[in-house]
Design an enzyme around this catalytic site. Sequence first.
Site, PDB file in Angstrom:
ATOM      1  N   ASP A 200       0.862  -1.180   0.000  1.00 59.05           N
ATOM      2  CA  ASP A 200       0.000   0.000   0.000  1.00 59.05           C
ATOM      3  C   ASP A 200       0.902   1.235   0.000  1.00 59.05           C
ATOM      4  O   ASP A 200       2.127   1.112  -0.114  1.00 59.05           O
ATOM      5  CB  ASP A 200      -0.946  -0.019   1.218  1.00 59.05           C
ATOM      6  CG  ASP A 200      -2.283   0.652   0.907  1.00 59.05           C
ATOM      7  OD1 ASP A 200      -2.269   1.837   0.529  1.00 59.05           O
ATOM      8  OD2 ASP A 200      -3.334  -0.013   1.014  1.00 59.05           O
ATOM      9  N   HIS A 267      -2.863   3.180  -4.498  1.00 60.77           N
ATOM     10  CA  HIS A 267      -2.210   2.730  -3.256  1.00 60.77           C
ATOM     11  C   HIS A 267      -0.800   2.221  -3.563  1.00 60.77           C
ATOM     12  O   HIS A 267      -0.363   1.192  -3.029  1.00 60.77           O
ATOM     13  CB  HIS A 267      -3.058   1.656  -2.567  1.00 60.77           C
ATOM     14  CG  HIS A 267      -4.321   2.212  -1.963  1.00 60.77           C
ATOM     15  ND1 HIS A 267      -4.311   3.025  -0.855  1.00 60.77           N
ATOM     16  CD2 HIS A 267      -5.626   2.101  -2.325  1.00 60.77           C
ATOM     17  CE1 HIS A 267      -5.555   3.376  -0.546  1.00 60.77           C
ATOM     18  NE2 HIS A 267      -6.380   2.834  -1.438  1.00 60.77           N
ATOM     19  N   GLU A 331      -9.764   2.849  -4.952  1.00 61.92           N
ATOM     20  CA  GLU A 331      -9.401   4.237  -4.639  1.00 61.92           C
ATOM     21  C   GLU A 331      -8.225   4.758  -5.470  1.00 61.92           C
ATOM     22  O   GLU A 331      -7.375   5.471  -4.958  1.00 61.92           O
ATOM     23  CB  GLU A 331      -9.072   4.361  -3.138  1.00 61.92           C
ATOM     24  CG  GLU A 331     -10.256   3.996  -2.260  1.00 61.92           C
ATOM     25  CD  GLU A 331      -9.952   4.069  -0.777  1.00 61.92           C
ATOM     26  OE1 GLU A 331     -10.820   4.545  -0.035  1.00 61.92           O
ATOM     27  OE2 GLU A 331      -8.853   3.649  -0.347  1.00 61.92           O
TER      28      GLU A 331
HETATM   29  C1  ACM Z   1     -10.949  -0.275   0.575  1.00 56.41           C
HETATM   30  O1  ACM Z   1     -11.475  -0.211   1.703  1.00 56.41           O
HETATM   31  N1  ACM Z   1     -10.313   0.770   0.086  1.00 56.41           N
HETATM   32  C2  ACM Z   1     -11.017  -1.477  -0.216  1.00 56.41           C
END
Ligand code: ACM
Length: 798
Positions: A200, A267, A331
Amino acid sequence: MIHGLKTLRLAAALLLGGGIVHAETPLPLIPMPAEARSMPGTLAIGTHTVIAFAPGDTAAEAAATYFAAELRRSRGLALTVSASAHAPRGAIVFATEPTNPVDAREGYTLDVDGNGVRVAARDGAGLFYGAVTLWQLASADGRQGDTAITDVAIRDWPRFAWRGLMLDVVRHFQSVAEVKQAIDAMAEHKLNVLHWHLSDDQGWRIEIKRYPNLTAIGGWRTPPGAGTHGEPDRYGGFYTQRQIRDVVAYAAARHITVVPELDMPGHAQAAVAAYPDIVGVNGDRPAVSVDWGVNPYLYNVDEKSFTFIEHVLDEVMALFPSTYIHLGGDEAVKDQWKDSRAVQAKMTSLNIASENALQSWFTDRLGDYLGKHGRRLIGWDEILEGGLPRTASVMSWRGVQGAIDAARQDHDVVLAPAGWMYFDNHQSDRADEPSGRLSVLPLERVYGFEPVDASLTPEQARHVLGTEATLWSELLPSERHVQHALFPRLDAMAEVAWSPVEVRDWKGFLQRLPAQMRRYAALDIAASDTAFAPAIHLDDTVPAMLDSGKATVRLDNQTGFGTLRYTTDGSMPTVASSAYSAPFTVSLPATVRAIAIAPDGTPLAAVRSRIVDRDHLLTRRNGEFMKCPDGGLGLRLPLLPDLGDMAATTYDVDLFHSCWLYPKAPLDGVSRVRVEAARLARNYGLAHEQSKVVSYPSKTPNGELEIHQDTCAGPLLASLPLPPGKALGERFVLDGDLARASGQHDLCMRVTAPIDGPLYGLGSVKLLAPNDPQSRTTPPDVVPAHAETQRPHSRSPQ
Ligand code: ACM
């Protein structure tokens, strides 16, 4: 066939507090088996008991060995496991049985009677789950040494094939030992997919031999407040490939598949920090992120980047035998792709119209790569946005719609919706919850989740592989935090994932939880007692209590389960203390203490206490404020992001609005206010939501804490300048005049400090009369210390 376990009971005689309590308790099993019948009679299990399997039956040997190890671990009982064709009467026999009446995968039969125990199944997983059920029967009392189990006949198999738990070891790292503890707990709940979130923005946690900087650089970050107040100088860690193999094997021995996740294209900041010239989009050379939330870094989409990712996947596939590889996809804000001429040119040449479609193309290409190696891609539901990649399965987190959409498009889905399965949400609005998200996900809501939406046809419903709980770890900085968030909500989740709908029953589940809480205590697992913890309410207004010198006390708990027992003289409550039935009156000053006791006598929650005196009635502490109307994203934070002390003070903040409401403040005679506050890190990537952050003009260089009467637009009663300095984790006291007002009023307390600087948190707000001593700190009214409230006291030895 056997039906209706719900109604079956076994009588339990429990020795408690010197007296004998006979109570009806249900079969102590979670998740509830598909079919079970209990019968009169019990079988003794002790050092004399033999555990046997037929010579050559390796699956039976594995299950037998696991059962013996669990029995030793939980109750210190060491039994012999032996290969033997003819087990003696009273033995525990495990047997692979190709014609076992339960023909569902992972299913088993378990029979206990006067002859002994027989666990049988067609496959190794079934035998293993039979061993888990037998262990639950044999560990329900939470005690050490010999035991007796009730006679039963169980026919059991899982409802869903994917029964998952996601561990985020990026935001806060977990050692191999901690990951194995999670695996142990998963096995004990019959869960079978460990989704391991390994990369991440804030870290890269898996050794990749070809790209050593991924861990040498990407594995470490310099956190806010580094080196002060106990915050580490650098934070991180990673798993070597040897450790990964060890974890995968440990999981496999417990019939758990480890599905690794490398999150992309978003991420990606840790990967970009490690190899900016290979995977970065715009030439930036960022550090590993210390900001939670959504950060801007994306993987590039050129050949260099794909070659890198494929090399990484080669090593990942060599380590993880799992069919599924999770490639994230959540995201990914597309600003970097939008701003890159090279990326835009690539889109043109591929005739791709939008950045979302580019993400689909990116995911599809990697899905093909995995497919060529016999693997399958699964990703978060954002992968639906630009058109679902052909071969992908979907993990639905933003509600359930992603799962519905994907199933309708003939794709397999796993349900991990945030509103039911995100265990970093708090379990209640109690002030004694540790750090976490302030949105509340109680035990009962988890229990009530239904993974198969009613709108799906039977054909579409077959695409629902199962469900998964997630443990995002930004606000879970220690193993104790993780345990508090996981248990007992994992019990509720396990029943959703395993048990047939017909046997799910919230009330019955509550009846079966005390046994589970005893197991947690025996295994030194700090399960949350939130669902049972007594709340001590005062039903009169503060002025009325100060006038009369009396207070009406009301007790309750979240689930309404168990008996609340209390004292008002400061002594510790016991099973012999008064049982609460209706509100009662105390004279000030008083200390009310309460516990919750299960029908079978098990203590369900640690003691909670409340001091009722003038000092405490005029003080509110963190967790007792309310949010202001424009509130958005509420979090309970530790003083610094990586401090793992569960007992330390926490601070509630709203990322979008630095504002708290002190409801119904009694202002008669009050002339001053004393606020304990702290300067916190504002380490959040808010991406396009940054514009939602509310700011106010400040009058002094560092801004003020303003206190307004009634609403934030009401009269200004106090303006307390914040102290100079930028050091994070610093605590300070603001002490100042409060304009006189009469009666009770809500107070809007808001911070006017610049929103590109630190956040502030309030530890407590104390209202003072002119003759009150100014400098005294009111001790918390919740005692004993927070850490002690995390788990029920174990039963005293008899
Ligand atoms: C997430 O909670 N961004 C998968």
